[in-house]
Design a protein around this motif. Structure first.
Motif: not given
Ligand SMILES: [Zn+2]
Ligand SMILES: [Zn+2]
Length: 297
Positions: A196-217
């Motif tokens: 059973e796959k666990g749930k994943k929730i990403g929270i990105v507040l206040d940033t300009r575009e950067n490559k780490n956002i993709y790791k969160v999402a």
């Protein structure tokens, strides 16, 4: 099941409809608040949520719209007999900022809390879930967070019934992926379990575009992302923010289940449909988060 309650979805200036940011994540015995905008203690009341259940507070960054609710929240907790130790996580500087903000008022210091200053990496690793933080690109130290429920092996009850072995305590080992023998009968974990796959929730507040956002999402069931602007990417970049258009593109590339946009600028109060339509044109399963909206994931 993970429940997410939006306590505040606005940005630097609150509006009639939108409080400063605050997101409550409820999971088993955990009640986790992401950011604590001014007025959050009252938002808890309106949402009929009990702030005394809070276990952790995650701070993305020390801009007023994300933290001015801290003294008020701590005062409410103190007055309501909060008896836990609140675990607080935030970027570099959080310890000194919290002590400064609390030093201005009487009585807000009465609750117990621990502060951990974090940068990037796994910051919590419990039996059921972990939380990772990622550095963002804002005009002050800013973090994004990713809550990940761990995958679990579940026993397929129909397959188990067929084996006619009853409720043997050794079955607990099967859930850990171990093979067992009951009454001389070998039972292989892989034959009667499923993942059973666990749930994943990403929270990105206040940033300009950067490559780490993709790791969160990446593969999030719910991706909560700021959209201070609609589609003015040059202005967004200059002011270290994202547009609804960028958030939708990131969600599409990252194969998220649902995108919830928030941190809307007050200037779009009468253009909310425009924000939503632009995002939905790129990533269909987009919602414009509103104060007190809830998602069960
Ligand atoms: Zn902000
Ligand atoms: Zn900010």
């Amino acid at each position: 099941m993970v429940e997410v309650v939006f306590l505040g979805t606005g940005s630097a200036v609150p509006t009639v409809k939108r409080n400063h940011p605050g997101i409550l994540l409820k999971y088993k015995t955990e009640s986790i608040l992401f950011d604590c905008g001014e007025g959050i203690q009252r938002q808890f009341r309106i949402a009929k949520e009990n702030p005394c259940k809070l276990t952790r507070l995650f701070i993305t960054h020390w801009h007023g719209d994300h933290v001015l609710g801290i003294p008020g929240l701590f005062q409410t907790l103190a007055l309501n007999g909060y008896d836990k130790t609140l675990e607080v996580y935030g970027p570099k500087g959080t310890k000194i900022y919290v002590s400064k903000i609390l030093s201005l008022f009487a009585n807000v210091n009465k609750i117990k809390f621990n502060i951990k200053e974090v940068s990037s990496g796994k910051i919590i690793d419990s039996e059921d879930f972990f939380v990772e933080s990622f550095m963002m690109e804002h005009n002050t130290h800013c973090l994004a967070y990713r809550f990940v429920e761990k995958d679990k092996l579940r026993i397929d009850k129909k397959k188990l019934e067929k084996l006619k072995v009853g409720h043997d305590p050794k079955l607990a080992l099967i859930k850990k992926g171990k093979d067992i023998t009951i009454n001389g009968k070998k039972i292989r974990a892989k034959d009667i379990t499923y993942l059973e796959k666990g749930k994943k929730i990403g929270i990105v507040l206040d940033t300009r575009e950067n490559k780490n956002i993709y790791k969160v999402a990446k593969d999030c069931d719910l991706f909560i992302c700021e959209s201070t602007f609609i589609n003015e990417s040059d202005i967004a970049k200059k002011y270290f923010h994202l547009t609804a258009e960028q958030s939708a593109k990131i969600s599409k590339k990252s194969k998220v289940g649902k995108l919830a946009l928030m941190h809307l600028s007050q200037r779009y109060e009468k253009k909310e449909n425009e924000v939503l339509n632009i995002a939905r044109g790129i990533f269909k399963n987009t919602e414009l988060a509103r104060d007190f909206m809830r998602f069960e994931i």
